[in-house]
Design a protein around this motif. Sequence first.
Motif, PDB file in Angstrom:
ATOM      1  N   SER A  15       0.829  -1.207   0.000  1.00 17.18           N
ATOM      2  CA  SER A  15       0.000   0.000   0.000  1.00 17.18           C
ATOM      3  C   SER A  15       0.860   1.253   0.000  1.00 17.18           C
ATOM      4  O   SER A  15       1.941   1.271   0.558  1.00 17.18           O
ATOM      5  N   ILE A  16       0.341   2.301  -0.635  1.00 17.88           N
ATOM      6  CA  ILE A  16       1.051   3.565  -0.689  1.00 17.88           C
ATOM      7  C   ILE A  16       0.498   4.517   0.360  1.00 17.88           C
ATOM      8  O   ILE A  16       1.217   5.190   1.045  1.00 17.88           O
ATOM      9  N   SER A  17      -0.818   4.599   0.472  1.00 16.05           N
ATOM     10  CA  SER A  17      -1.441   5.522   1.405  1.00 16.05           C
ATOM     11  C   SER A  17      -2.724   4.916   1.950  1.00 16.05           C
ATOM     12  O   SER A  17      -3.522   4.405   1.194  1.00 16.05           O
ATOM     13  N   PRO A  18      -2.938   4.979   3.262  1.00 17.09           N
ATOM     14  CA  PRO A  18      -4.135   4.367   3.830  1.00 17.09           C
ATOM     15  C   PRO A  18      -5.412   5.136   3.536  1.00 17.09           C
ATOM     16  O   PRO A  18      -6.482   4.649   3.804  1.00 17.09           O
ATOM     17  N   ARG A  19      -5.365   6.319   2.947  1.00 14.83           N
ATOM     18  CA  ARG A  19      -6.568   7.110   2.734  1.00 14.83           C
ATOM     19  C   ARG A  19      -7.153   6.932   1.349  1.00 14.83           C
ATOM     20  O   ARG A  19      -8.190   7.465   1.046  1.00 14.83           O
ATOM     21  N   PHE A  20      -6.463   6.239   0.453  1.00 12.72           N
ATOM     22  CA  PHE A  20      -6.979   6.058  -0.884  1.00 12.72           C
ATOM     23  C   PHE A  20      -7.548   4.664  -1.038  1.00 12.72           C
ATOM     24  O   PHE A  20      -7.140   3.743  -0.380  1.00 12.72           O
ATOM     25  N   ILE A  21      -8.503   4.527  -1.964  1.00 15.10           N
ATOM     26  CA  ILE A  21      -9.098   3.220  -2.209  1.00 15.10           C
ATOM     27  C   ILE A  21      -8.987   2.875  -3.675  1.00 15.10           C
ATOM     28  O   ILE A  21      -8.847   3.733  -4.518  1.00 15.10           O
ATOM     29  N   ARG A  51      -7.362  -8.733  -0.209  1.00 14.64           N
ATOM     30  CA  ARG A  51      -6.644  -9.232   0.957  1.00 14.64           C
ATOM     31  C   ARG A  51      -6.368  -8.079   1.905  1.00 14.64           C
ATOM     32  O   ARG A  51      -6.028  -6.998   1.481  1.00 14.64           O
ATOM     33  N   ARG A  52      -6.447  -8.356   3.190  1.00  8.64           N
ATOM     34  CA  ARG A  52      -6.040  -7.362   4.191  1.00  8.64           C
ATOM     35  C   ARG A  52      -4.556  -7.497   4.418  1.00  8.64           C
ATOM     36  O   ARG A  52      -3.990  -8.558   4.259  1.00  8.64           O
ATOM     37  N   THR A  53      -3.947  -6.398   4.850  1.00  5.32           N
ATOM     38  CA  THR A  53      -2.497  -6.407   4.993  1.00  5.32           C
ATOM     39  C   THR A  53      -2.030  -6.078   6.399  1.00  5.32           C
ATOM     40  O   THR A  53      -0.888  -5.739   6.592  1.00  5.32           O
ATOM     41  N   GLY A  54      -2.877  -6.146   7.369  1.00  6.03           N
ATOM     42  CA  GLY A  54      -2.432  -5.835   8.717  1.00  6.03           C
ATOM     43  C   GLY A  54      -3.610  -5.519   9.603  1.00  6.03           C
ATOM     44  O   GLY A  54      -4.704  -5.982   9.381  1.00  6.03           O
ATOM     45  N   THR A  55      -3.363  -4.727  10.613  1.00  2.40           N
ATOM     46  CA  THR A  55      -4.410  -4.370  11.542  1.00  2.40           C
ATOM     47  C   THR A  55      -4.892  -2.970  11.273  1.00  2.40           C
ATOM     48  O   THR A  55      -4.527  -2.369  10.286  1.00  2.40           O
ATOM     49  N   LEU A  80      -6.244   4.941  11.203  1.00  2.74           N
ATOM     50  CA  LEU A  80      -5.488   4.311  10.121  1.00  2.74           C
ATOM     51  C   LEU A  80      -4.000   4.336  10.417  1.00  2.74           C
ATOM     52  O   LEU A  80      -3.407   5.399  10.579  1.00  2.74           O
ATOM     53  N   GLU A  81      -3.409   3.149  10.453  1.00  4.70           N
ATOM     54  CA  GLU A  81      -1.974   3.050  10.679  1.00  4.70           C
ATOM     55  C   GLU A  81      -1.222   3.410   9.408  1.00  4.70           C
ATOM     56  O   GLU A  81      -1.711   3.191   8.304  1.00  4.70           O
ATOM     57  N   ARG A  82      -0.027   3.951   9.583  1.00  7.54           N
ATOM     58  CA  ARG A  82       0.833   4.190   8.429  1.00  7.54           C
ATOM     59  C   ARG A  82       1.355   2.849   7.930  1.00  7.54           C
ATOM     60  O   ARG A  82       1.751   1.994   8.723  1.00  7.54           O
ATOM     61  N   LYS A  83       1.356   2.685   6.618  1.00  9.57           N
ATOM     62  CA  LYS A  83       1.829   1.437   6.010  1.00  9.57           C
ATOM     63  C   LYS A  83       3.343   1.465   5.858  1.00  9.57           C
ATOM     64  O   LYS A  83       3.966   2.528   5.897  1.00  9.57           O
ATOM     65  N   ALA A  84       3.913   0.288   5.655  1.00  8.85           N
ATOM     66  CA  ALA A  84       5.355   0.159   5.463  1.00  8.85           C
ATOM     67  C   ALA A  84       5.773   0.813   4.150  1.00  8.85           C
ATOM     68  O   ALA A  84       5.001   0.874   3.194  1.00  8.85           O
TER      69      ALA A  84
END
Length: 194
Positions: A15-21, A51-55, A80-84
Amino acid sequence: MVATGLHLLRHGFASISPRFIVASTRSASAPPAPAPPAARGATPSSRFTCRRTGTGAMGAGGKGQHVIDAATQPYHPEKLERKADVPIGDFFKVDIRVGVVTSVEPYPEMRKPSYKLEVDFGPVVGKLWTSAQVTNYAKDELLGRKVVGTVNLGSKTLPKGFVSQFLVMGALNPDGTVQLLQVPEETLPGSAVA
């Protein structure tokens, strides 16, 4: 189908940003999808699944189903957590383009309210179809609207044989409703998003 978090995972990217879909996610080990109908100018590509990628708002494990819930507001920015980080080279492999919605059809066969959207991505990519949970927009609001889509992530055959060929992108409100990304009116169909 709409998945959250600009999940380039649909296509094997983080993922690049948790705010986009985007519309779906691809499993790297999934078998190839059947070729889309020739009338739509499609080519065979990879099959994808959510698929989900975390919590966080998406939860741990599972299938990454997009939910709309005004009570819990699962996509509130504070939840929303920051992604890697991902290698920049992986990001540059993704082909994100501007297109114009040319057709909007109901898609009652989907479990969650959805539309089938045909979008013209200009002279090189052409017209592609997708399914998206954007029924918070009226059909006439979508027809002729410029949208952002990821066009090189493969295809997926959905219920009743409909082939989704790209991911339409937007931002999630805290309750999970989708706000399609907007681009300036003068942007040409087929323009790359950088």
